[in-house]
Design a protein around this motif. Structure first.
Motif, PDB file in Angstrom:
ATOM      1  N   SER A 190      -5.861 -35.760 -24.245  1.00 18.37           N
ATOM      2  CA  SER A 190      -4.725 -34.644 -24.427  1.00 18.37           C
ATOM      3  C   SER A 190      -3.943 -35.190 -25.521  1.00 18.37           C
ATOM      4  N   ILE A 191      -3.259 -36.041 -25.272  1.00 19.94           N
ATOM      5  CA  ILE A 191      -2.187 -36.574 -26.048  1.00 19.94           C
ATOM      6  C   ILE A 191      -2.586 -37.072 -27.362  1.00 19.94           C
ATOM      7  N   ILE A 192      -3.664 -37.510 -27.457  1.00 16.72           N
ATOM      8  CA  ILE A 192      -4.272 -37.884 -28.912  1.00 16.72           C
ATOM      9  C   ILE A 192      -4.850 -36.321 -29.816  1.00 16.72           C
ATOM     10  N   LEU A 193      -5.368 -35.532 -28.862  1.00 17.40           N
ATOM     11  CA  LEU A 193      -5.611 -34.238 -29.405  1.00 17.40           C
ATOM     12  C   LEU A 193      -4.270 -33.554 -29.989  1.00 17.40           C
ATOM     13  N   ILE A 194      -3.421 -33.478 -29.202  1.00 13.32           N
ATOM     14  CA  ILE A 194      -2.170 -32.902 -29.615  1.00 13.32           C
ATOM     15  C   ILE A 194      -1.355 -33.673 -30.745  1.00 13.32           C
ATOM     16  N   ILE A 195      -1.453 -34.657 -31.045  1.00 14.86           N
ATOM     17  CA  ILE A 195      -1.038 -35.691 -31.901  1.00 14.86           C
ATOM     18  C   ILE A 195      -1.929 -35.061 -33.375  1.00 14.86           C
ATOM     19  N   GLY A 196      -3.181 -35.293 -33.208  1.00 14.66           N
ATOM     20  CA  GLY A 196      -3.998 -34.826 -34.261  1.00 14.66           C
ATOM     21  C   GLY A 196      -3.961 -33.421 -34.728  1.00 14.66           C
ATOM     22  N   PHE A 197      -3.487 -32.489 -33.793  1.00 15.08           N
ATOM     23  CA  PHE A 197      -3.409 -30.961 -34.232  1.00 15.08           C
ATOM     24  C   PHE A 197      -2.237 -31.015 -35.118  1.00 15.08           C
ATOM     25  N   CYS A 198      -1.169 -31.638 -34.814  1.00 17.03           N
ATOM     26  CA  CYS A 198       0.053 -31.649 -35.311  1.00 17.03           C
ATOM     27  C   CYS A 198       0.158 -32.111 -36.719  1.00 17.03           C
ATOM     28  N   LEU A 199      -0.604 -33.347 -36.980  1.00 24.39           N
ATOM     29  CA  LEU A 199      -0.935 -34.121 -37.978  1.00 24.39           C
ATOM     30  C   LEU A 199      -1.900 -33.096 -39.073  1.00 24.39           C
ATOM     31  N   LEU A 200      -2.800 -32.502 -38.451  1.00 26.06           N
ATOM     32  CA  LEU A 200      -3.479 -31.575 -39.394  1.00 26.06           C
ATOM     33  C   LEU A 200      -2.778 -30.235 -39.841  1.00 26.06           C
ATOM     34  N   SER A 201      -1.914 -29.789 -38.931  1.00 23.36           N
ATOM     35  CA  SER A 201      -1.011 -28.719 -39.333  1.00 23.36           C
ATOM     36  C   SER A 201      -0.222 -29.040 -40.493  1.00 23.36           C
ATOM     37  N   VAL A 202       0.615 -30.228 -40.348  1.00 28.31           N
ATOM     38  CA  VAL A 202       1.428 -30.907 -41.380  1.00 28.31           C
ATOM     39  C   VAL A 202       0.646 -30.779 -42.762  1.00 28.31           C
ATOM     40  N   TYR A 203      -0.589 -31.392 -42.694  1.00 29.88           N
ATOM     41  CA  TYR A 203      -1.477 -31.782 -43.854  1.00 29.88           C
ATOM     42  C   TYR A 203      -1.927 -30.389 -44.610  1.00 29.88           C
ATOM     43  N   LEU A 204      -2.345 -29.527 -43.743  1.00 30.10           N
ATOM     44  CA  LEU A 204      -2.615 -28.008 -44.248  1.00 30.10           C
ATOM     45  C   LEU A 204      -1.419 -27.441 -44.793  1.00 30.10           C
ATOM     46  N   LEU A 205      -0.285 -27.303 -44.112  1.00 28.43           N
ATOM     47  CA  LEU A 205       0.627 -26.705 -44.576  1.00 28.43           C
ATOM     48  C   LEU A 205       1.298 -27.463 -45.831  1.00 28.43           C
ATOM     49  N   GLY A 206       1.499 -28.556 -45.753  1.00 29.12           N
ATOM     50  CA  GLY A 206       2.090 -29.339 -46.787  1.00 29.12           C
ATOM     51  C   GLY A 206       1.373 -29.323 -48.086  1.00 29.12           C
ATOM     52  N   GLY A 207      -0.107 -29.385 -47.998  1.00 24.35           N
ATOM     53  CA  GLY A 207      -1.018 -29.408 -49.119  1.00 24.35           C
ATOM     54  C   GLY A 207      -1.046 -27.872 -49.551  1.00 24.35           C
ATOM     55  N   PHE A 208      -0.991 -26.876 -48.946  1.00 24.46           N
ATOM     56  CA  PHE A 208      -0.961 -25.544 -49.453  1.00 24.46           C
ATOM     57  C   PHE A 208       0.276 -25.318 -50.280  1.00 24.46           C
ATOM     58  N   LEU A 209       1.421 -25.567 -49.957  1.00 29.24           N
ATOM     59  CA  LEU A 209       2.346 -25.493 -50.591  1.00 29.24           C
ATOM     60  C   LEU A 209       2.618 -26.417 -51.761  1.00 29.24           C
ATOM     61  N   TYR A 210       2.220 -27.492 -51.870  1.00 30.32           N
ATOM     62  CA  TYR A 210       2.011 -28.197 -52.880  1.00 30.32           C
ATOM     63  C   TYR A 210       1.012 -27.791 -54.132  1.00 30.32           C
ATOM     64  N   GLN A 211      -0.216 -27.350 -53.704  1.00 31.27           N
ATOM     65  CA  GLN A 211      -1.120 -26.789 -54.436  1.00 31.27           C
ATOM     66  C   GLN A 211      -0.590 -25.557 -55.172  1.00 31.27           C
ATOM     67  N   ARG A 212       0.041 -24.537 -54.342  1.00 34.79           N
ATOM     68  CA  ARG A 212       0.725 -23.114 -54.676  1.00 34.79           C
ATOM     69  C   ARG A 212       1.712 -23.496 -55.673  1.00 34.79           C
ATOM     70  N   LEU A 213       2.782 -24.134 -55.294  1.00 31.69           N
ATOM     71  CA  LEU A 213       4.222 -24.248 -55.765  1.00 31.69           C
ATOM     72  C   LEU A 213       4.231 -25.442 -56.934  1.00 31.69           C
ATOM     73  N   ILE A 214       3.525 -26.347 -56.776  1.00 31.76           N
ATOM     74  CA  ILE A 214       3.678 -27.543 -57.696  1.00 31.76           C
ATOM     75  C   ILE A 214       2.608 -27.495 -58.791  1.00 31.76           C
ATOM     76  N   VAL A 215       1.099 -27.507 -58.367  1.00 27.14           N
ATOM     77  CA  VAL A 215      -0.070 -27.339 -59.108  1.00 27.14           C
ATOM     78  C   VAL A 215      -0.200 -25.792 -59.653  1.00 27.14           C
ATOM     79  N   GLY A 216       0.144 -24.848 -59.180  1.00 23.53           N
ATOM     80  CA  GLY A 216       0.133 -23.545 -59.526  1.00 23.53           C
ATOM     81  C   GLY A 216      -1.518 -22.991 -59.192  1.00 23.53           C
ATOM     82  N   ALA A 217      -2.199 -23.569 -58.259  1.00 22.81           N
ATOM     83  CA  ALA A 217      -3.230 -23.208 -57.839  1.00 22.81           C
ATOM     84  C   ALA A 217      -3.463 -21.666 -57.141  1.00 22.81           C
TER      85      ALA A 217
END
Length: 277
Positions: A190-217
């Protein structure tokens, strides 16, 4: 504040101050907490149990009982002067007669404990007048774990004085101080799943903001590493199609059976016109 008392009574003003002291739960605070308690037999195990209930020190706990026209107020303090009476661990105040009786002293302490309970013994109280062979009084305070209460509550559970000896007062005190620490019920998975979910959320949110604001996708291009995940999806689909689907993947030519009926004769071709004249 030190309160002077007498077994035969005292000035009304002094006892009024005592009653107010009891009701308000104030008293002379011990500066060393449970270190002020003197064990009848000093042992590391009993001292460890006392240290567990250290949060209860410096407090007066009260309980009131009514027996017909008589009313009694009991005061308990952990390793401190209960009701302001020096050396007393548990004191009984008789409101009508303005009389104080020391039930147990904290310089004669015994203690035992379990995982979520502690029983404290105060001995060498004042002697009985006509009960229990005039032996010294003693108090037993049973402290039980209760996480659901906002403040510690004490009540008189039992007073045994019909015996010839070994009489006692029994008090019950509900407190969270003796509750064992809560253990985490999350498994390693359960701890591994929680950590994985948090990392996935950071990856998706950070990548989305980068692509939209920096790259202009725009559109689906805002998804981080969109081309890579698209290729992964296609390869996964191909692998699933290859493994899970049965049958020949190449379409076999259609088989036509031979007709059993007479073959239709083709009309004879006339090629006489091809001969030279």
């Amino acid at each position: 504040m030190k309160v002077v008392y007498s077994h035969d009574g005292g000035p009304f003003l002094v006892w009024t101050l005592v009653v107010q002291l009891v009701i308000r739960g104030s008293g002379v605070y011990a500066t060393n907490g449970t270190k002020n308690c003197k064990l009848l037999t000093e042992s590391a195990s009993e001292r460890e149990v006392l240290n567990r209930i250290e949060p209860l020190a410096h407090k007066n706990f009260t309980a009131v009982t009514n027996n017909g026209s008589e009313s009694y107020t009991y005061v308990f303090q952990l390793c401190g002067d209960a009701g302001g009476i020096q050396g007393a661990g548990v004191v009984q105040f008789e409101t009508k007669k303005m009389k104080a009786t020391v039930i147990g002293m904290y310089n004669a302490t015994q203690v035992i404990g379990g995982s979520d309970w502690v029983i404290l013994f105060y001995r060498n109280g004042e002697s009985y007048d006509g009960h229990c062979s005039k032996e010294m009084r003693k108090a037993m305070i049973m402290i039980s774990c209760n996480r659901g209460i906002s403040s510690d509550q004490m009540k008189v559970a039992l007073e045994v004085r019909q015996r010839k000896e070994d009489c006692f007062y029994l008090f019950e005190l509900d407190s969270s101080a003796v509750c064992p620490p809560l253990e985490s019920h999350l498994s390693t998975g359960s701890i591994i799943l929680i950590i994985g979910f948090c990392l996935l959320s950071v990856y998706l949110l950070g990548g989305f903001l980068y692509q939209r604001l920096i790259v202009g996708a725009k559109g689906m291009e805002q998804f981080p590493n969109y081309a890579f995940w698209l290729e992964v999806g296609n390869m996964t689909a191909d692998g699933c199609d290859f493994v899970c689907r049965s049958g020949n993947r190449e379409e076999a030519p259609a088989y036509r059976g031979v007709a059993t009926g007479p073959l239709e004769e083709e009309p004879e071709e006339r090629d006489d016109y091809l001969l030279p004249m």
